[in-house]
Design an enzyme around this catalytic site. Structure first.
Site, mmCIF file in Angstrom:
data_model
loop_
_atom_site.group_PDB
_atom_site.id
_atom_site.type_symbol
_atom_site.label_atom_id
_atom_site.label_comp_id
_atom_site.label_asym_id
_atom_site.label_seq_id
_atom_site.Cartn_x
_atom_site.Cartn_y
_atom_site.Cartn_z
ATOM 1 N N ASP A 14 35.390 62.604 -16.248
ATOM 2 C CA ASP A 14 34.207 62.874 -17.062
ATOM 3 C C ASP A 14 33.002 63.033 -16.139
ATOM 4 O O ASP A 14 32.960 62.509 -15.028
ATOM 5 C CB ASP A 14 33.969 61.784 -18.100
ATOM 6 C CG ASP A 14 34.368 60.395 -17.617
ATOM 7 O OD1 ASP A 14 34.569 60.201 -16.401
ATOM 8 O OD2 ASP A 14 34.473 59.487 -18.451
ATOM 9 N N GLU A 49 30.395 60.328 -23.081
ATOM 10 C CA GLU A 49 29.600 59.251 -23.664
ATOM 11 C C GLU A 49 29.259 59.504 -25.127
ATOM 12 O O GLU A 49 29.110 58.563 -25.904
ATOM 13 C CB GLU A 49 28.312 59.052 -22.858
ATOM 14 C CG GLU A 49 28.530 58.581 -21.425
ATOM 15 C CD GLU A 49 29.120 57.180 -21.343
ATOM 16 O OE1 GLU A 49 29.189 56.500 -22.389
ATOM 17 O OE2 GLU A 49 29.510 56.764 -20.246
ATOM 18 N N CYS A 65 27.745 54.283 -16.133
ATOM 19 C CA CYS A 65 29.142 54.048 -16.484
ATOM 20 C C CYS A 65 30.067 54.447 -15.344
ATOM 21 O O CYS A 65 31.287 54.422 -15.489
ATOM 22 C CB CYS A 65 29.509 54.796 -17.762
ATOM 23 S SG CYS A 65 30.948 54.090 -18.626
ATOM 24 N N HIS A 99 39.091 54.912 -15.104
ATOM 25 C CA HIS A 99 37.762 54.406 -15.437
ATOM 26 C C HIS A 99 37.440 53.292 -14.468
ATOM 27 O O HIS A 99 38.274 52.428 -14.202
ATOM 28 C CB HIS A 99 37.683 53.889 -16.869
ATOM 29 C CG HIS A 99 36.269 53.863 -17.396
ATOM 30 N ND1 HIS A 99 35.273 53.085 -16.817
ATOM 31 C CD2 HIS A 99 35.683 54.545 -18.399
ATOM 32 C CE1 HIS A 99 34.141 53.285 -17.468
ATOM 33 N NE2 HIS A 99 34.358 54.164 -18.426
ATOM 34 N N HIS A 139 30.527 57.457 -13.848
ATOM 35 C CA HIS A 139 31.169 58.759 -13.846
ATOM 36 C C HIS A 139 30.982 59.493 -12.519
ATOM 37 O O HIS A 139 31.753 60.404 -12.207
ATOM 38 C CB HIS A 139 30.664 59.622 -15.005
ATOM 39 C CG HIS A 139 31.020 59.089 -16.350
ATOM 40 N ND1 HIS A 139 30.740 59.767 -17.522
ATOM 41 C CD2 HIS A 139 31.643 57.951 -16.737
ATOM 42 C CE1 HIS A 139 31.162 59.055 -18.559
ATOM 43 N NE2 HIS A 139 31.707 57.943 -18.099
ATOM 44 N N HIS A 191 27.327 50.261 -18.239
ATOM 45 C CA HIS A 191 26.140 50.581 -19.035
ATOM 46 C C HIS A 191 24.962 49.656 -18.693
ATOM 47 O O HIS A 191 23.996 49.592 -19.459
ATOM 48 C CB HIS A 191 26.425 50.549 -20.540
ATOM 49 C CG HIS A 191 27.398 51.606 -20.984
ATOM 50 N ND1 HIS A 191 27.479 52.051 -22.283
ATOM 51 C CD2 HIS A 191 28.327 52.308 -20.300
ATOM 52 C CE1 HIS A 191 28.426 52.964 -22.375
ATOM 53 N NE2 HIS A 191 28.955 53.141 -21.180
#
Length: 383
Positions: A74, A133, A99, A160, A101, A355
């Site tokens: 992502d 997101e 996050c 992730h 990415h 976050h």
């Protein structure tokens, strides 16, 4: 060109400095595309999707393909003001890769660089996906017919980052890794009035408070305790002064569960509660529930068994079996359509979660993440 010649740390820092929000990742996509084209690989093809203009797909033709292996990353960021004070902190006000990415993209580029130089045995598809997101970019691309014919992977992989895990550690599990999620958006409308005469008004605040409390019983009294679920209302706005009953209240929250059937049942219970309370308080409930592409991330049994076996037996990999998490990820939609595996990559910032405006992943996680995936994919293509 060799992977050793690519400065992945510099790439990651550039991506971190210039984050972009969902469906606005135009400069990010252009930067990625320029890097990939500079490799001039003869078995590499780039594809763009006009309906989702920030998406980027890369196909590598295998030397003796038996399958097509997909790898997804992502590319979007969050509307968060960065507070890390890093020298490469976000230069885009109010936007941050909170996050991780930027880490995801960098690992994907490292893996892609290797196979752009060393032709893979199987065909490969790399998806640089916008709008994880919000807006479920993966689902949008799938429903547009992006993954058909030679562009359809037979299996899909994605990572992730996980700040709570040591940098470079890899973890996953059979079954559900992440929960499915549904956004709650609720507007309650009534007739406002003076606080001294509540009988002449329809009190939207009382109705809102009742809704917040009532939905807390959905999990405790409807979901099998061994399955797990969460309903959280994170936003409640109403009124401007203490002696006036307002006309409107707005609430927003999230529903999360590990199983799609539980998630759908919880959605229905929330609808029923809203309908009942609207009648009870004589107000209007305008309820919107939006799941979109945020399905549970259900790891495929076959691909995950292969992944876990390889990682556990590679002495160079720090591997662990993880527990499921209530984190949401729109990769869940894609691997409900195409079998695949998602895994955690530890980035060693235990003080700050995903976050968080202070999140500062340990960049030393990038190299082991890249090399573990190169080795696994090389091995997988020989199976």
């Amino acid at each position: 060109m060799a992977i050793a010649d690519i400065d992945l740390i510099a790439i990651r820092r550039h991506l971190h400095t210039y984050p972009e929000l969902s469906m606005a990742e135009f400069k990010t996509q252009a930067y990625l595309k320029d890097i990939i084209l500079s490799w001039e690989s003869p078995w590499l093809t780039i594809r763009e999707i006009p309906a989702v203009p920030t998406a980027l797909l890369v196909r590598l033709t295998g030397s003796n393909p038996k399958r097509t292996v997909g790898y997804r990353t992502d590319i979007d960021a969050l509307p968060i003001s960065e507070e890390t004070q890093l020298p490469y902190a976000s230069q885009n006000a109010g936007v941050m890769h909170a996050c991780g990415h930027d880490i995801h993209m960098t690992v994907a580029l490292g893996v892609l660089a290797h196979f752009a130089e060393h032709q893979p045995t199987d065909n490969m598809i790399f998806l640089f996906q916008p709008a994880e997101e919000e807006q479920a970019g993966g689902k949008q691309l799938y429903e547009l017919g992006t993954f058909v014919d030679e562009w359809r992977p037979d299996e899909f992989y994605a990572l992730h980052d996980q700040p709570a895990m040591p940098a470079g550690q890899i973890a996953t599990r059979q079954g559900t890794l992440f929960a499915g999620t549904t956004e709650i958006h609720l507007t309650i409308k009534g007739h406002g009035g003076h606080a001294a005469f509540p009988h002449q008004a329809q009190d939207v605040i009382v109705a809102a408070a009742s809704f917040v409390m009532a939905v807390q019983t959905v999990v405790s009294r409807n979901v099998d305790p061994v399955h797990g679920g969460v309903i959280t209302i994170g936003k409640l706005q109403a009124g401007t002064i203490g002696n006036v009953i307002p006309n409107e209240a707005q609430l927003a929250g999230t529903i999360r569960a590990f199983q799609q059937a539980d998630l759908e049942m919880m959605q229905q219970r929330v609808r029923e509660i809203a309908q009942s309370l609207a009648t009870m308080y004589g107000v209007t409930f305008d309820l919107e529930l939006n799941q979109g592409g945020y399905w549970p991330v259900n790891n495929d049994e076959k691909t995950t068994a292969a992944f876990m076996t390889f990682m556990a037996n590679d002495e160079d990999v720090d591997f662990a079996v993880s527990q499921p998490a209530m984190t949401g990820e729109d990769f869940g939609y894609l691997i409900n359509q195409i079998p695949g595996t998602m895994f955690w990559l530890g980035v060693g910032d235990a003080e700050h979660g995903l976050h968080d405006s202070h999140l500062a992943p340990d960049e030393s996680a990038i190299e082991p993440g890249v090399h573990a995936m190169i080795k696994f994919l090389d091995w997988r293509m020989k199976q």
